[in-house]
Structures are given as structure tokens and as C-alpha cells.
Design a protein around this motif. Structure first.
Motif, short mmCIF file in Angstrom:
data_model
loop_
_atom_site.label_atom_id
_atom_site.label_comp_id
_atom_site.label_asym_id
_atom_site.label_seq_id
_atom_site.Cartn_x
_atom_site.Cartn_y
_atom_site.Cartn_z
N ALA A 118 -5.95 7.45 -7.14
CA ALA A 118 -7.23 7.07 -6.24
C ALA A 118 -7.71 7.52 -4.58
CB ALA A 118 -7.01 5.45 -6.19
N VAL A 152 -5.24 6.12 1.49
CA VAL A 152 -5.85 5.09 2.28
C VAL A 152 -6.51 5.81 2.83
CG1 VAL A 152 -6.03 3.32 3.20
CG2 VAL A 152 -4.46 3.10 1.33
N GLY A 156 -14.71 1.97 -3.33
CA GLY A 156 -13.61 1.40 -3.67
C GLY A 156 -12.72 0.20 -3.80
N LEU A 211 -8.88 6.11 -1.76
CA LEU A 211 -9.36 4.34 -1.42
C LEU A 211 -9.79 4.85 0.38
CD1 LEU A 211 -7.41 1.58 -1.90
CD2 LEU A 211 -9.24 2.45 -3.73
N ASN A 212 -11.61 5.13 0.43
CA ASN A 212 -12.39 5.78 1.77
C ASN A 212 -12.70 3.95 2.43
OD1 ASN A 212 -13.36 6.70 3.57
ND2 ASN A 212 -15.27 7.46 3.29
N GLY A 224 -13.46 6.42 -3.90
CA GLY A 224 -14.33 5.39 -3.84
C GLY A 224 -14.86 4.85 -2.15
N THR A 225 -15.42 5.16 -1.99
CA THR A 225 -16.19 4.88 -0.60
C THR A 225 -16.67 3.62 0.12
OG1 THR A 225 -16.79 7.22 0.15
CG2 THR A 225 -17.43 5.38 1.25
N SER A 226 -15.67 2.47 0.13
CA SER A 226 -16.25 1.01 1.15
C SER A 226 -16.88 0.50 -0.50
CB SER A 226 -17.38 1.30 2.03
OG SER A 226 -18.05 -0.09 2.49
N THR A 259 -13.22 0.83 -7.77
CA THR A 259 -12.07 1.33 -7.55
C THR A 259 -10.96 0.70 -8.06
OG1 THR A 259 -12.37 3.13 -6.78
CG2 THR A 259 -10.24 3.14 -7.52
#
Length: 286
Positions: A124, A230, A107, A126-127, A102-104, A110
Motif C-alpha cells: 500500500a 507513507v 488512502g 498512503l499519500n 491511495g491519495t488522501s 485503502t
């Protein structure tokens, strides 16, 4: 371009939604790639190029983006509705366990999905997003999201993107900005190049607090027990270094990777990030 099939499903409120479905080993949990606020499935072409074939990759067009239908009610453009949409995708595709990327905004989705059914998220990424979002970054995004723009050529679009986002990727050249423009924009039937999202996604985002949802620290801790990566851009104005470090400390099996000289958000194709995703997938397999 890596080959994919189009995957369609219906939302609870009757929208036809779309994702790119790249084939891979059906025995492994697929990568479900969730893009940022104004982005779409094309953002994950590089991720698919790297991992598809070995592993199934599904890159989602959120409602109101790319090939997914636009919502009649703009106030449905909120994270909890996106969660319901992804639940529909999982049911349609018969997916039990998956690795969320997930980007932004993706995330945030997510983290919200981690709570209801522990165990289905196998890992996961997390971007450049966390339980706390920096005010300066939110103000910047609110300043441009939903504002129409139109160009006669891709080069015009690329130059505009470079002017607006040059501090996010200071090392990029014209080919990179052309690539970003073709991920952000689409060509219309009249020959104009316009943003590839419903401009009304800005309406709920401009309401303070609507960019996230419930207590996001509690949502994050629901990921405890699975591998988490992360990713933070070293120049990010959305995810601070302090919050990123707290995230990594809050999760027993988390790794923090900071991409220097990149703002919000890394592309996930940077070599240190690719190597970290490989490590995460090895943990998932173990």
C-alpha cells in the motif's frame, strides 16, 4: 499519454462506475489507484506512465467524479460506500491481490479495505493521509469543496488553480498549473470549463466525522505484514509530521518519505517517491 482501456462496472445502488485500465504483466498484483476527494483517474497519469506495461495499473474514478455516474443520494459519498464500490471493481475484474495506491480520501479507503480480508492487499501507498487528519486542513478543504467555478479558457482555469493552490506547489510554473487544471476540470458541450465532480460530494463531507469512518488507527494496523509506503508533503496541513512518524512506527514494514516544499498532496511523480514505490514493489515481488 500512456494507452489505456475503459473499465466499467456497476455499484450496489446501480451506478455505472469507471476506471482507466492500463495493461501490464497479468502475473503481478496490479496497482489500484484511488484518488482524493475532488480528484479523478487523471491524477495518476504520471504513475501509469512510469509503471504501466510492467504492471497493470487501474486508476479509478470514484462515484460522482470523472466518467463515473453521479449518485442520486449525496449521502452515499462516504468512505464506506467507496469501499463497496471498489469491492465491485475487484469482483468485476477478477482481481484477488493488488497494491493499493491511495491519495488522501483514497488512502482512507485503502485502510478501510485492509481489514475484511487480510492478504489481498499485497502492498500500500498512503499519500498524505493518516488515521488522524489535521483540523486546519479539513477546514481549508471544507471551505472550497462543492463551490462551483466556470472559466472560458484553460488559461483562466490554470491561473485560478495557481492562486488557490500556490502554497501547495510553490515551485510550479504555468505549464504545471495547466496540467493540474486539466486534471481538475472538464470542458462542457457549451465550451465552458467546469469542475469534474458532483458538487454534492460536499454535503456529507461537511458533517463532522464523515470524512473518515471507524477507528482509523485500528484500520491502519490491518496493513501490518505487508510493505507500506507513507508519503507526506513537507508543507501538508492534512498529515502532520508526528502522525506520519507514528504510522511508520506502527507498521513493521513501512517506509516514510517526506517530499519537501510540497503541501497536500504530492503528485507521486516526485523522484524520491517514484524510487520509494519501486522499492515497495520489489518487496511485494519478494
Amino acid at each position: 499519454m500512456t494507452a489505456y482501456e475503459n473499465l466499467y462496472w456497476w455499484s450496489n445502488d446501480g451506478l455505472r462506475l469507471h476506471a482507466r485500465d492500463y495493461p501490464g504483466d497479468p502475473a503481478l498484483p496490479p496497482l489500484i489507484c484511488l484518488p482524493g476527494l475532488t480528484r479523478n483517474a487523471r491524477d495518476f497519469e504520471g504513475v501509469a506512465q512510469r509503471f504501466a506495461g510492467r504492471r497493470r495499473v487501474i486508476a479509478v474514478d470514484m462515484r460522482g467524479r470523472g466518467e463515473s455516474a453521479y449518485a442520486k443520494d449525496p449521502m452515499s459519498y462516504v468512505p464506506l460506500t467507496y469501499v463497496q464500490d471498489i469491492e465491485g471493481l475487484l469482483a468485476e475484474a477478477g482481481i484477488g491481490r493488488f497494491v493499493a495506491v491511495g491519495t488522501s480520501l483514497g488512502g482512507i479507503v485503502t485502510m478501510l479495505m485492509a481489514g475484511p480480508e487480510r492478504g489481498r492487499i499485497a502492498g500500500a501507498v498512503l499519500n498524505d493521509i493518516g488515521p488522524e487528519i489535521e483540523g486546519a486542513g479539513l477546514a481549508r478543504i471544507r471551505g472550497y469543496v462543492g463551490r462551483a467555478s466556470s472559466f472560458p479558457t484553460w488559461m483562466h482555469a490554470a491561473r485560478c488553480v495557481a492562486e488557490n493552490h500556490g502554497d501547495i506547489h510553490p515551485g510550479w510554473g504555468i505549464p504545471d498549473w495547466l496540467g493540474m487544471a486539466k486534471r481538475l476540470y472538464r470542458l462542457t458541450g457549451t465550451g465552458r470549463i467546469v469542475l469534474d465532480y458532483d458538487l454534492k460530494i460536499a454535503e456529507p463531507f461537511r458533517v463532522p466525522g464523515a470524512e473518515a469512518g471507524p477507528d482509523m488507527w485500528q484500520a491502519l494496523t490491518a496493513l501490518a505484514g505487508v510493505p507500506v509506503l507513507v508519503v507526506r508533503g513537507g508543507r501538508s496541513d492534512i498529515l502532520s509530521a508526528g502522525v506520519a512518524e507514528r504510522m511508520a512506527a506502527a507498521l513493521p514494514d513501512a517506509e516514510l518519505v517526506t517530499v519537501p516544499e510540497v503541501g497536500h498532496a504530492p503528485t507521486l511523480t516526485e523522484p524520491p517517491v517514484i524510487a520509494a514505490i519501486e522499492r515497495l514493489l520489489q518487496k511485494v515481488a519478494a
